[in-house]
Design a protein around this motif. Structure first.
Motif, mmCIF file in Angstrom:
data_model
loop_
_atom_site.group_PDB
_atom_site.id
_atom_site.type_symbol
_atom_site.label_atom_id
_atom_site.label_comp_id
_atom_site.label_asym_id
_atom_site.label_seq_id
_atom_site.Cartn_x
_atom_site.Cartn_y
_atom_site.Cartn_z
ATOM 1 N N GLN A 10 0.773 -4.453 -1.371
ATOM 2 C CA GLN A 10 0.361 -3.247 -0.634
ATOM 3 C C GLN A 10 1.168 -3.056 0.628
ATOM 4 O OE1 GLN A 10 -3.813 -3.701 0.236
ATOM 5 N NE2 GLN A 10 -4.340 -1.935 -1.021
ATOM 6 N N LYS A 26 -2.262 -8.087 -1.680
ATOM 7 C CA LYS A 26 -2.199 -7.585 -0.303
ATOM 8 C C LYS A 26 -0.744 -7.500 0.155
ATOM 9 C CE LYS A 26 -3.734 -6.783 3.962
ATOM 10 N NZ LYS A 26 -3.062 -5.611 4.468
ATOM 11 N N ASP A 78 -5.524 -12.136 -4.770
ATOM 12 C CA ASP A 78 -5.620 -11.038 -3.801
ATOM 13 C C ASP A 78 -4.623 -11.178 -2.651
ATOM 14 O OD1 ASP A 78 -7.498 -9.688 -5.268
ATOM 15 O OD2 ASP A 78 -9.209 -10.392 -4.099
#
Length: 74
Positions: A71, A68, A64
């Motif tokens: 993103q 992130k 993750d």
């Protein structure tokens, strides 16, 4: 430090360039596929280093973090 940061950004945006999972983000490759490469030997160059880091992230459940970053930088 700056190179490490850029390496992570590049990893977050990198897609598999060939094979069964061509076009899939490296961080989203199935764990069994990355483990297979770990046992077989990662490709040479930057891709191999990125895949080796994906292995470490997956091993430690930290995928993750890379998602992130993706993103934030895409």
């Amino acid at each position: 430090m700056v190179n490490d940061r850029q390496f992570l950004i590049d990893l977050a945006k990198m897609k598999m360039p060939f094979g069964k999972f061509k076009g899939r983000y490296l961080i989203d490759l199935p764990e069994h596929y990355i483990v297979w490469y770990k046992n077989k030997g990662f490709p040479n160059g930057k891709l191999g280093k990125q895949m080796e880091l994906v292995y470490e992230f997956q091993l430690n459940g930290l995928e993750d973090i890379v998602r992130k970053i993706r993103q934030d930088y895409t």
